[in-house]
Design an enzyme around this catalytic site. Structure first.
Site, PDB file in Angstrom:
ATOM      1  N   GLY A  74      48.672 -20.498  13.839  1.00  0.00           N
ATOM      2  CA  GLY A  74      48.712 -20.516  12.384  1.00  0.00           C
ATOM      3  C   GLY A  74      47.719 -21.495  11.795  1.00  0.00           C
ATOM      4  O   GLY A  74      47.030 -21.200  10.804  1.00  0.00           O
ATOM      5  N   ASP A  75      47.620 -22.672  12.396  1.00  0.00           N
ATOM      6  CA  ASP A  75      46.642 -23.666  11.950  1.00  0.00           C
ATOM      7  C   ASP A  75      45.221 -23.143  12.106  1.00  0.00           C
ATOM      8  O   ASP A  75      44.366 -23.330  11.233  1.00  0.00           O
ATOM      9  CB  ASP A  75      46.790 -24.952  12.762  1.00  0.00           C
ATOM     10  CG  ASP A  75      47.934 -25.817  12.285  1.00  0.00           C
ATOM     11  OD1 ASP A  75      48.150 -25.894  11.066  1.00  0.00           O
ATOM     12  OD2 ASP A  75      48.600 -26.427  13.137  1.00  0.00           O
ATOM     13  N   SER A  76      44.953 -22.520  13.244  1.00  0.00           N
ATOM     14  CA  SER A  76      43.596 -22.036  13.510  1.00  0.00           C
ATOM     15  C   SER A  76      43.196 -20.934  12.531  1.00  0.00           C
ATOM     16  O   SER A  76      42.064 -20.903  12.049  1.00  0.00           O
ATOM     17  CB  SER A  76      43.495 -21.532  14.948  1.00  0.00           C
ATOM     18  OG  SER A  76      43.702 -22.581  15.867  1.00  0.00           O
TER      19      SER A  76
END
Length: 439
Positions: free
Chosen positions: A182-184
């Site tokens: 999700g961060d990426s």
């Protein structure tokens, strides 16, 4: 293993040949999402100045820390950047940020909405020092809406955005992808938004229009929305047909046969033989011409209905042969298949090496310099990955350079104070009184 990333003979060795050369980015980001955006911009030539809190820096320095004081996760996410220590809770620290903003193109931040405003780094303050500044904000739930004030990590966003419900086996609780996906994804969107805004700024300038100011427009990336955006037809399937997708383990719902299968050597392969024409070649390769010729399996819908039967037939074949032989047979038949790689496999794989996707760099690991393998830069330019210039920097490594050279004023960074103390000029007492660094 690939050639060294800093090969002086490489046409990519000069930073000014890269597409974002000349762009300066200020990164006010911790953890993974915003720093991923900064990494992507730095990969292609932008000068990214990462501002870190004194003494501890980005918390990512301690995540998955096996030795020394800086993790390989930090070194990877923050490659090609410069690090400066600033205390944003002090007036001097905030003034230095604004001074840096005044001579930069982009600001990336991932504080909880409203945090920068509390510190006086408002949109108006940013506009006052640089009306052409591109601002990218990354947060858990965005800058607006009823949940905007909530904190959150990618784990929460992946669940909120619909991804977690689809990961794992149907008879077990939802699982998680083994990386901070999700961060990426959010970092990718933030970097895309920055490049899009830089292009828009140039276009408006070329057409005699004033660029958008930070007061008028900013890039707003919410972690849960970034996840939701890659969920394909999750919501349309429900909206149009009342279908709620379910966890299917190694399969993909509605697509067959596509799964992981155990080989006779004990390891596994992934085989994606779900195309109509591919399926015929696939079944012939494993000696199941009866399945190839079965009219009920001619389309994907029929194959999905009989997915258990197909998976059993396939694994009964793969389990008889070692992995390399399985892959060789499938390659000859034109069936998409591949091994399930570990890090040990990747660092010696010929395909990764051919495109410089594994690059070695010298890194200080607990006082010992080691040659460490890092991921290359995507996308490839001119047939090879752009060389990584250096791994994520030590905390405050570039404070002196930035303050003395870019801002052209005396530097009171930790290294300078320590050097002055050694000369016996009393700077040690100043450092104790004012904290480290005094900016």
């Amino acid at each position: 293993m690939s050639r060294a990333a800093h090969d002086p003979d490489s046409p990519h060795a000069l930073i000014d040949t890269l597409p974002l050369a000349g762009i300066r980015v200020i990164e006010l980001g911790n953890f993974i999402a915003a720093p991923t955006a900064g990494r992507l911009l730095a990969d292609f030539g932008a000068e990214v100045i990462k501002i870190e809190r004194p003494r501890t820096g980005d918390e990512l320095r301690n995540w998955r820390l096996f030795a020394g004081d800086t993790s390989m996760l930090y070194r990877t996410i923050n490659r090609n950047k410069k690090s400066i220590e600033l205390d944003l809770r002090t007036g001097d620290g905030r003034a230095t940020v604004l001074e840096l903003v005044s001579c930069s193109d982009v600001l990336i931040e991932n504080f909880r909405p409203g945090t920068l405003d509390k510190w006086g780094l408002t949109a108006q303050a940013l506009t006052d020092v640089n009306p052409e500044l591109v601002v990218a904000r990354v947060s858990a739930f965005g800058q607006t809406g009823p949940l905007a004030h909530r904190p959150g990590f990618a784990a929460v966003a992946e669940a909120f955005g619909g991804m977690r419900e689809l990961v794992g086996e149907s008879d077990r609780p939802p699982s998680r992808v083994g990386v901070s996906i999700g961060d990426s994804i959010a970092g990718l969107y933030a970097a895309f938004g920055v490049v899009m805004s830089l292009l828009d700024r140039a276009r408006r300038g070329n057409n005699g229009l004033r660029p958008w100011t930070p007061m008028e427009r900013h890039i707003d990336v919410a972690l849960h929305e970034a996840v939701f955006s890659v969920m394909e037809s999750l919501v349309p399937d429900y909206s149009a047909h009342g279908v709620l997708r379910e966890r299917t383990g190694g399969r993909m719902q509605g697509i067959a046969p596509s799964n992981a299968y155990v080989c006779g050597s004990g390891d596994s392969v992934v085989i994606a033989g779900n195309g109509d024409s591919i399926f015929g070649r696939y079944m012939e390769a494993i000696g199941r011409s009866d399945l190839r010729d079965d009219p009920g399996l001619a389309t994907n819908a029929g194959r999905w209905a009989r997915r258990d039967e197909l998976d059993q037939a396939i694994e009964s074949w793969t389990s008889k042969y070692p992995r390399d032989e399985v892959l060789s047979v499938l390659e000859a038949a034109g069936v998409p298949a591949g091994p399930i790689h570990t890090a040990k496999d990747i660092v010696v794989d010929e395909q990764f090496a051919a495109r410089d996707m594994v690059q070695t760099l010298p890194v200080d690991v607990a006082g010992e310099t080691r040659q460490v393998a890092f991921p290359g830069i995507v996308p490839v330019l001119d047939q090879r990955s752009v060389p990584v210039s250096h791994p994520g920097p030590d905390l405050g490594e570039h404070t002196h350079e930035i303050v003395s050279e870019l801002l052209a004023r005396p530097c009171n960074c930790r290294a300078c104070l320590e050097a002055m103390a050694e000369l016996g000029n009393g700077a040690e007492q100043d450092a104790d009184a004012g904290g480290t660094p005094v900016l």
